[in-house]
Design an enzyme around this catalytic site. Structure first.
Site, PDB file in Angstrom:
ATOM      1  N   HIS A  68       0.878  -1.172   0.000  1.00  0.00           N
ATOM      2  CA  HIS A  68       0.000   0.000   0.000  1.00  0.00           C
ATOM      3  C   HIS A  68       0.912   1.218   0.000  1.00  0.00           C
ATOM      4  O   HIS A  68       1.788   1.352   0.847  1.00  0.00           O
ATOM      5  CB  HIS A  68      -0.915   0.014   1.220  1.00  0.00           C
ATOM      6  CG  HIS A  68      -1.842   1.188   1.201  1.00  0.00           C
ATOM      7  ND1 HIS A  68      -3.021   1.168   0.487  1.00  0.00           N
ATOM      8  CD2 HIS A  68      -1.737   2.420   1.746  1.00  0.00           C
ATOM      9  CE1 HIS A  68      -3.616   2.347   0.629  1.00  0.00           C
ATOM     10  NE2 HIS A  68      -2.852   3.113   1.388  1.00  0.00           N
ATOM     11  N   CYS A  69       0.709   2.104  -0.941  1.00  0.00           N
ATOM     12  CA  CYS A  69       1.607   3.243  -1.118  1.00  0.00           C
ATOM     13  C   CYS A  69       0.927   4.547  -0.739  1.00  0.00           C
ATOM     14  O   CYS A  69      -0.028   4.964  -1.403  1.00  0.00           O
ATOM     15  CB  CYS A  69       2.080   3.307  -2.571  1.00  0.00           C
ATOM     16  SG  CYS A  69       3.244   4.649  -2.868  1.00  0.00           S
TER      17      CYS A  69
END
Length: 179
Positions: free
Chosen positions: A22-23
């Site tokens: 998850h960025c």
């Protein structure tokens, strides 16, 4: 049943195909649909920072880093100011971060593994013997002029199933990905 290599993201609350991570930079998960674009974004951000540092004029990046020219009369030179120094330091930081992320992510693509899968025990059954085959599966045709552009390319999979690599998978005491 969930598709192969899919994982649930607790931040997004959804199942992501070939989830890498998850960025917070892009505000979503990096997976099958956008991993290629994430790599390209990091590459071009690194290149833009490098280009800016190499072409900066009045003062140049090197002159801005010379803190002694900021003190009027210290070297007989003209005061450069603090803004160019801060700009150069921020650009260097962004260049190192994006360049480091690109190198790390690209080496994982070359091994056909995600950030989540790096922690799995056993040998990766999806890895092909050659790094170029692994890169081709994720990034598309290496000889295409579109390779480094954020344009969709054919990748040979829909992200729900993957060919088993040609490496001989040794018994690891459990299935790949089982904890």
């Amino acid at each position: 049943d969930r598709p192969e290599r899919a994982h649930h993201c607790s931040a997004c609350g959804r199942c992501v195909l070939r989830m890498d991570h998850h960025c917070p930079w892009v505000g979503t998960c990096i997976g099958w649909r956008n991993h290629r674009y994430f790599l390209i974004m990091n590459w071009w951000a690194f290149c833009a920072c490098l280009f800016w540092l190499l072409t900066a004029r009045g003062p140049t990046a090197w002159e801005a880093l010379d803190v002694f020219t900021m003190i009027p009369g210290a070297t007989g030179g003209v005061s450069v100011g603090l803004l160019p120094l801060v700009s150069v330091l921020m650009t260097c930081t962004l260049m190192l971060v994006t360049g480091g992320m690109f190198i790390h992510s690209f080496t994982m693509v070359a091994r056909n593994v995600t950030a989540i899968e790096e922690f799995f025990p056993g040998e990766n059954p999806y890895a092909f013997p050659g790094s170029l085959d692994n890169v081709r599966q994720m990034m598309g045709d290496l000889t295409s002029p579109r390779f480094w552009l954020p344009i969709d390319t054919r990748r040979g999979s829909d992200g729900t199933s993957y060919p088993i690599g040609l490496r001989k998978v040794k018994g690891s005491g459990g299935a790949y990905g089982s904890c």
